[in-house]
Design an enzyme around this catalytic site. Structure first.
Site, short mmCIF file in Angstrom:
data_model
loop_
_atom_site.label_atom_id
_atom_site.label_comp_id
_atom_site.label_asym_id
_atom_site.label_seq_id
_atom_site.Cartn_x
_atom_site.Cartn_y
_atom_site.Cartn_z
CE LYS A 1 -4.14 -2.16 1.71
NZ LYS A 1 -3.68 -3.56 1.57
C1 PLP Z 1 -4.26 -4.53 0.74
C2 PLP Z 1 -3.49 -5.78 0.56
C3 PLP Z 1 -3.85 -6.76 -0.39
C4 PLP Z 1 -5.08 -6.63 -1.26
O1 PLP Z 1 -5.00 -5.61 -2.22
P1 PLP Z 1 -6.33 -5.07 -2.93
O2 PLP Z 1 -5.90 -3.95 -3.75
O3 PLP Z 1 -7.24 -4.65 -1.78
O4 PLP Z 1 -6.91 -6.21 -3.69
C5 PLP Z 1 -3.06 -7.90 -0.52
N1 PLP Z 1 -1.98 -8.08 0.28
C6 PLP Z 1 -1.61 -7.18 1.20
C7 PLP Z 1 -0.43 -7.47 2.06
C8 PLP Z 1 -2.34 -6.00 1.37
O5 PLP Z 1 -1.96 -5.13 2.31
#
Ligand code: PLP
Length: 481
Positions: A106
């Protein structure tokens, strides 16, 4: 370029306004009326930051000086200047998205979003401050705090469930510095915290407020677009390693929760990048697997707590954007979303399902399957991956085994293994005694894989935000900020 709602409402706004508004009036999500033409081949000749600048500029043309914004967002913040390196592991290539300031994927988007918001604010002559309100189950909170720390004109308040995040995640958040940040625990679970935040938005809608409320989650187009860049970056790496020739397709396997990450891959494809199949990987919460296989989306099922908590989700908001992009039919999208709301399920028309299946494939594995994948990858290739990445790896293997497709495969790695030390240790047969900090050190000494700097120093960091409140107190808490 104009943005409109996936549900056909009357909003027509430019990209700067779409970033500021976040969600359309009718509850839909913003997308451009037309996907712009893009010189994807030239884009592949640039370094990562220049790629980001070009991609962001084409989707967000009303936000000026994108080169400066990209520099501010990324320079010196990631472990490497290429931001998201790739590593060949066996027959696959792993795209490491966790080399940012909080060791979560993120970071890629949440480093950029604050820059886009401040620039959009200036562009629109908006004078009041923005207050970002976020409820987090772990990773989003810290990445948002770091992204928005000391950004002028914006404040951020993060709520997390007391006792509902890991030790590492809690310490990451409560030690956060910055004049404009607040972190607060809420007695209850993640849903309580999230409902509390939604209630604050509702309560403040008609109130005179000293600030405008906004959120940092992936419904905002300004959070989605920065994620397109790393698909280009991965493709470029395969080119430069002579794994592919320009124009050859590449498949991507994506550990999926809210469907933002994988949707960015589809947007990369719409810009021209030769993306083959997009593999949607889930854990035991396999709503999306069922949907992509059958065309029926059904959230009427229990939510399991798994070892890959960022994928523990029953309603994947960004799927709505895919339904619109593939059908072009806002009335259909509005009808399906209404059904989901009222009945908890919907089924897409046969023609839409076959379109989805021509581009996407879905797989899932439970915690035991993910642990087995972590162990396999470690023993065979000496590569250590986290629980989310393991789900992506397992789905990629299943896909290859079931289809025989020999197209090069990139597995997106969304978190550092040190974010989930107990699960990773136990997967490779290590002892899980002690607290998470002890487990991290043991994992490092067994594997020789270095603990990321931001996590290594955490144990010593002072706790600055120790308030715990009841969910009923959340609104008052925000009004006192
Ligand atoms: C947020 C997240 C995801 C999922 O991503 P999306 O964009 O919500 O599908 C997968 N793995 C980790 C470690 C995350 O923090």
């Amino acid at each position: 370029m104009q943005y409109h709602s996936t549900r056909g409402g009357s909003d027509r706004l430019d990209s700067a306004a779409a970033v500021l508004q976040g969600l359309a009036q009718d509850g839909g999500l913003f997308l451009p009326v037309e996907i712009p033409a893009f010189d994807w081949k030239t884009c592949l000749t640039y370094d990562t930051k220049k790629m980001a600048e070009k991609i962001l500029s084409v989707f967000l043309p009303d936000i000026p000086q994108m080169d400066i914004l990209v520099d501010k967002a990324y320079t010196g913040k990631f472990e490497t200047e290429e931001l998201t390196p790739t590593v060949p592991v066996g027959d696959f290539t792993v795209l490491e998205l966790f080399r940012g300031p909080t060791s979560a994927f993120k970071d890629v988007a949440l480093s950029m979003l604050p820059q886009l918001m401040t620039a959009a604010k200036t562009q629109k002559g908006m004078e009041e401050d923005i207050l970002i309100l976020t409820a987090t189950s772990g990773d989003t909170g810290k990445a948002a705090l770091v992204g928005f720390q000391d950004v002028p004109g914006i404040r951020i308040c993060v709520f997390y469930p007391d006792g509902g995040v890991s030790q590492v995640q809690r310490r990451q958040m409560v030690s956060q510095e910055g004049k404009n940040v607040t972190v607060c625990a809420v007695r209850g679970n993640f849903d309580d915290a999230q409902t509390g935040v939604k209630n604050i938005f509702a309560a403040c809608r008609d109130k005179e407020m000293p600030f405008a409320l906004s959120s940092a989650n992936s419904i905002n187009i300004g959070r989605l677009v920065p994620q397109i860049t790393y698909y280009f970056k991965a493709y470029q790496d395969l080119l430069s390693r002579n794994r592919i020739q320009l124009g050859d397709p590449v498949n991507f396997s994506v550990p999926t929760g809210n469907f933002g990450d994988i949707l960015a891959g589809y947007l990369a494809k719409l810009l021209g990048l030769p993306v083959g199949k997009l593999i949607c990987a889930s854990n035991a919460n396999n709503v999306l697997t069922d949907f992509i296989r059958t065309g029926t989306y059904d959230r009427r099922r229990p939510l399991y707590k798994t070892a890959s908590p960022s994928m523990d989700i029953l309603v994947s908001s960004n799927l709505e954007r895919l339904l619109y992009l593939m059908s072009g039919d806002t009335a259909l999208v509005a009808e399906l979303m209404d059904k989901l709301n009222r009945e908890g399920a919907y089924t897409v028309p046969e023609s839409l399902l076959s379109q989805i299946q021509s581009q996407f494939w879905a797989g899932c594995c439970d915690d035991a399957g993910a642990a087995a994948a972590i162990c396999r990858v470690w023993e065979k290739h000496r590569y250590l991956c986290d629980t989310h990445t393991a789900a992506g790896w397992a789905a990629a293997e299943d896909y290859v085994n079931q289809t025989g497709d020999k197209t090069p495969m990139v597995v997106l790695s969304t978190a550092s293994p040190y974010k989930f030390p107990a699960a990773v240790l136990s997967a490779i047969g290590g002892d899980t005694a002690g607290d998470e900090f002890t487990q991290m050190e043991r994992l490092e000494s067994i594997t020789g894989v270095k603990i990321p700097e931001n996590l290594a120093g955490l144990r010593q960091k002072p706790e600055r935000h120790t308030k715990v409140i009841a969910k009923e107190e959340m609104l008052d808490f925000v009004l006192m900020l």
